[in-house]
Write a protein that holds these residues in place. Sequence first.
Motif, PDB file in Angstrom:
ATOM      1  N   GLN A  38       0.847  -1.190   0.000  1.00  0.00           N
ATOM      2  CA  GLN A  38       0.000   0.000   0.000  1.00  0.00           C
ATOM      3  C   GLN A  38       0.883   1.239   0.000  1.00  0.00           C
ATOM      4  N   ASN A  39       0.517   2.217  -0.820  1.00  0.00           N
ATOM      5  CA  ASN A  39       1.328   3.426  -0.992  1.00  0.00           C
ATOM      6  C   ASN A  39       2.764   3.066  -1.372  1.00  0.00           C
ATOM      7  N   ASN A  40       2.864   1.987  -2.172  1.00  0.00           N
ATOM      8  CA  ASN A  40       4.144   1.503  -2.693  1.00  0.00           C
ATOM      9  C   ASN A  40       5.098   1.051  -1.591  1.00  0.00           C
ATOM     10  N   GLN A  41       4.555   0.704  -0.428  1.00  0.00           N
ATOM     11  CA  GLN A  41       5.350   0.166   0.662  1.00  0.00           C
ATOM     12  C   GLN A  41       4.856  -1.235   1.016  1.00  0.00           C
ATOM     13  N   ILE A  42       5.776  -2.062   1.510  1.00  0.00           N
ATOM     14  CA  ILE A  42       5.431  -3.425   1.888  1.00  0.00           C
ATOM     15  C   ILE A  42       5.354  -3.516   3.416  1.00  0.00           C
ATOM     16  N   LYS A  43       4.254  -4.066   3.903  1.00  0.00           N
ATOM     17  CA  LYS A  43       4.062  -4.307   5.330  1.00  0.00           C
ATOM     18  C   LYS A  43       3.757  -5.788   5.518  1.00  0.00           C
ATOM     19  N   ALA A  44       4.019  -6.292   6.729  1.00  0.00           N
ATOM     20  CA  ALA A  44       3.742  -7.707   6.998  1.00  0.00           C
ATOM     21  C   ALA A  44       3.292  -7.884   8.441  1.00  0.00           C
ATOM     22  N   ASP A  78       0.807  -1.249  10.042  1.00  0.00           N
ATOM     23  CA  ASP A  78       2.144  -0.797  10.431  1.00  0.00           C
ATOM     24  C   ASP A  78       2.613  -1.453  11.721  1.00  0.00           C
ATOM     25  N   THR A  79       1.681  -1.626  12.662  1.00  0.00           N
ATOM     26  CA  THR A  79       2.046  -2.113  13.997  1.00  0.00           C
ATOM     27  C   THR A  79       1.436  -3.468  14.345  1.00  0.00           C
ATOM     28  N   GLY A  80       0.367  -3.854  13.642  1.00  0.00           N
ATOM     29  CA  GLY A  80      -0.371  -5.055  14.003  1.00  0.00           C
ATOM     30  C   GLY A  80      -1.368  -4.832  15.118  1.00  0.00           C
ATOM     31  N   ASP A  81      -1.425  -3.607  15.669  1.00  0.00           N
ATOM     32  CA  ASP A  81      -2.292  -3.334  16.817  1.00  0.00           C
ATOM     33  C   ASP A  81      -3.765  -3.401  16.427  1.00  0.00           C
ATOM     34  N   ILE A  82      -4.575  -3.946  17.331  1.00  0.00           N
ATOM     35  CA  ILE A  82      -6.018  -3.985  17.110  1.00  0.00           C
ATOM     36  C   ILE A  82      -6.588  -2.586  17.304  1.00  0.00           C
ATOM     37  N   GLU A  83      -7.472  -2.166  16.383  1.00  0.00           N
ATOM     38  CA  GLU A  83      -8.051  -0.827  16.429  1.00  0.00           C
ATOM     39  C   GLU A  83      -9.573  -0.845  16.494  1.00  0.00           C
ATOM     40  N   ASP A  84     -10.157  -1.945  16.064  1.00  0.00           N
ATOM     41  CA  ASP A  84     -11.599  -2.122  16.213  1.00  0.00           C
ATOM     42  C   ASP A  84     -11.831  -3.597  16.489  1.00  0.00           C
ATOM     43  N   PHE A  85     -12.993  -3.943  16.918  1.00  0.00           N
ATOM     44  CA  PHE A  85     -13.243  -5.210  17.566  1.00  0.00           C
ATOM     45  C   PHE A  85     -14.331  -5.985  16.822  1.00  0.00           C
ATOM     46  N   PRO A  86     -14.593  -7.233  17.234  1.00  0.00           N
ATOM     47  CA  PRO A  86     -14.337  -7.927  18.500  1.00  0.00           C
ATOM     48  C   PRO A  86     -12.942  -8.554  18.577  1.00  0.00           C
ATOM     49  N   GLY A  87     -12.655  -9.102  19.770  1.00  0.00           N
ATOM     50  CA  GLY A  87     -11.327  -9.632  20.048  1.00  0.00           C
ATOM     51  C   GLY A  87     -10.627  -8.737  21.046  1.00  0.00           C
ATOM     52  N   LEU A  88      -9.416  -9.134  21.429  1.00  0.00           N
ATOM     53  CA  LEU A  88      -8.634  -8.338  22.374  1.00  0.00           C
ATOM     54  C   LEU A  88      -7.203  -8.134  21.904  1.00  0.00           C
ATOM     55  N   ASP A  89      -6.613  -9.179  21.344  1.00  0.00           N
ATOM     56  CA  ASP A  89      -5.183  -9.160  21.080  1.00  0.00           C
ATOM     57  C   ASP A  89      -4.841  -8.588  19.715  1.00  0.00           C
ATOM     58  N   SER A  90      -3.593  -8.165  19.593  1.00  0.00           N
ATOM     59  CA  SER A  90      -3.078  -7.617  18.341  1.00  0.00           C
ATOM     60  C   SER A  90      -2.380  -8.712  17.529  1.00  0.00           C
ATOM     61  N   LEU A  91      -1.969  -8.347  16.325  1.00  0.00           N
ATOM     62  CA  LEU A  91      -1.271  -9.281  15.445  1.00  0.00           C
ATOM     63  C   LEU A  91       0.241  -9.156  15.625  1.00  0.00           C
ATOM     64  N   PRO A  92       0.988 -10.245  15.429  1.00  0.00           N
ATOM     65  CA  PRO A  92       2.442 -10.115  15.322  1.00  0.00           C
ATOM     66  C   PRO A  92       2.787  -9.202  14.145  1.00  0.00           C
ATOM     67  N   CYS A  93       3.870  -8.455  14.291  1.00  0.00           N
ATOM     68  CA  CYS A  93       4.306  -7.548  13.228  1.00  0.00           C
ATOM     69  C   CYS A  93       5.730  -7.932  12.816  1.00  0.00           C
ATOM     70  N   PHE A  94       5.972  -8.036  11.524  1.00  0.00           N
ATOM     71  CA  PHE A  94       7.252  -8.502  10.998  1.00  0.00           C
ATOM     72  C   PHE A  94       8.080  -7.332  10.469  1.00  0.00           C
ATOM     73  N   LYS A  95       9.378  -7.411  10.658  1.00  0.00           N
ATOM     74  CA  LYS A  95      10.292  -6.437  10.052  1.00  0.00           C
ATOM     75  C   LYS A  95      10.455  -6.758   8.574  1.00  0.00           C
ATOM     76  N   VAL A  96      10.387  -5.744   7.720  1.00  0.00           N
ATOM     77  CA  VAL A  96      10.403  -5.932   6.277  1.00  0.00           C
ATOM     78  C   VAL A  96      11.620  -5.238   5.661  1.00  0.00           C
ATOM     79  N   ASP A  97      12.313  -5.957   4.800  1.00  0.00           N
ATOM     80  CA  ASP A  97      13.372  -5.381   3.960  1.00  0.00           C
ATOM     81  C   ASP A  97      13.146  -5.867   2.534  1.00  0.00           C
TER      82      ASP A  97
END
Length: 544
Positions: A38-44, A78-97
């Motif tokens: 997205q926006n020519n950037q890779i996130k994981a 970008d962070t894997g953080d949960i921003e809307d629900f349901p659920g409680l936990d966030s996602l693992p976030c990977f470093k990208v090169d």
Amino acid sequence: MSEEYTDAVAVCNVNDLQEHDMKQFNFDENTKVLVVKQNNQIKAVGSKCTHYGAPLHTGVLGDGRVRCPWHGACFNIDTGDIEDFPGLDSLPCFKVDVEKDGQVMLRAKRKDLESSRRLKNMVKRDPKNHLCYVIIGGGPAGAVCSETLRQEGFTGRIVMICKEEYLPYDRVKISKSSEIKIETIQFRKHEFYDEYGIETLMSTEATKVDCETKTVYLSNDTTLKYDKMFIATGCSASKPPIKGVDLKGVVVVREFEDVQQISKMIKPEVNVVCLGSSFIALESAQNWVKKVKSVTVISRTEFPLMASFGSAIGERVLRLFRDQGVNMVMSSGIVEAIGDSNNKVTEVVLSDGTKLPCDILIMGTGSRFNTKFLVGSGLPINANGSIDSDMYLKSLVDDVYVGGDIVNAPVFANNNQRATIGHYQLAQYHGRIAAINMASNAAQELRAVPFFFTMLFGKGFRYSGYGSYADVVIEGDLENLKFVAYFIDNQDKVVAVASCGRDPIVAQFAELQSQGRKLHRSDLQHPNDPIAWTKLLKEPVKCF
């Protein structure tokens, strides 16, 4: 770096993804990863929703976040953080090169490979911080508020007042399963709350509040002084004023103990009657129909779920339940419950005088706001018991925030008109927004997009949106329960979308709403593609 992160792993080439694309790849033999361009950037980030494990690559990519296809939970890419629900936990976030040859190289935190979910970083209690934030209510809003306060860096005292004897739990599940155990549905264990210094007062109610002195009076004859307070006391199930309503065997379904009580009465020879055709009544009917002699649903409407879904879908749901052996008595009601010499219900009398055998009468007919204890507190209360808030979930009284079922709050998906909405997902979202605004000076506005879901005899129904509708347009195969329904108001605007067997279209509509976009009847009239409107999600967001 080598101690915290794994070695770099090539998972794909940058050309494997188009702009605004997301795909699932293997990180190793046990771990899949969601890669986004997205926006020519890779996130994981992690590939599974932390709520029920839905594969996120089948979901919806919004602006900087991915939305779950099943129940609408949102995660920041970008962070894997949960921003809307349901659920409680966030996602693992990977470093990208991304290497010169286009290879996408990922590194993962070793601890993140042990689980598909991640607890967002939280601070702990600092005894030197003497501020006290009180949360009244141990439901989904209160639970998320308590965690988010620590995630936002608040180190003062947090006290969560819980009326039930149990820690906060997933209330949605209790009407869907007859053999649920409290340990399997609690959000967190005692050790979690202890570790982060979140005090939980169980089997305790707030009996009175004085907003002038900032004092909460409790049922255990103690008081609490607060600096800020979040009130999310939810609703209590109510019984209609019917003769015999206080007989033994006449029950409601709201709390875990309610289902436990019903479970003890369930036997193969009993007759169950459910009054009402709301989701609670229908879920209760499907829960017990294979375990008792008979289940009968009594409803004053012509079809079940008419207010939410309209008559066409209601008629199909009616047949679904009849096909599964549930007796459906529509356009009727109960005028009396009759008991035996032990004051135990034995039969019910319908509006037309018909009598039905009944050993358990489940009332699924409504609820009332748990705000009576606030009368005289100095906090304004509406005639129906709800409490108004602003865009930040602040009440009209300084340092008092409100959320969950009881709040009459702006609904972003409905032009920020205020409404009280009893949705589990929305309650959790309220808890997060209130906590962010309580913990920091950087105010965050409420952008509420309601999302509702249920499972009826193996068929998953989704619904997002809010507002009065004048027309329902159904696309797809209603008979085989693979359809999309558009609820359209008098100005030809789509106010809500429901579906069955057509994921992720409701999640797509929810994401469209969260971006401030509007959908109209004309958007549904593409000659060759009835869901062409979903391509709007890939277009830049225009000013609105």
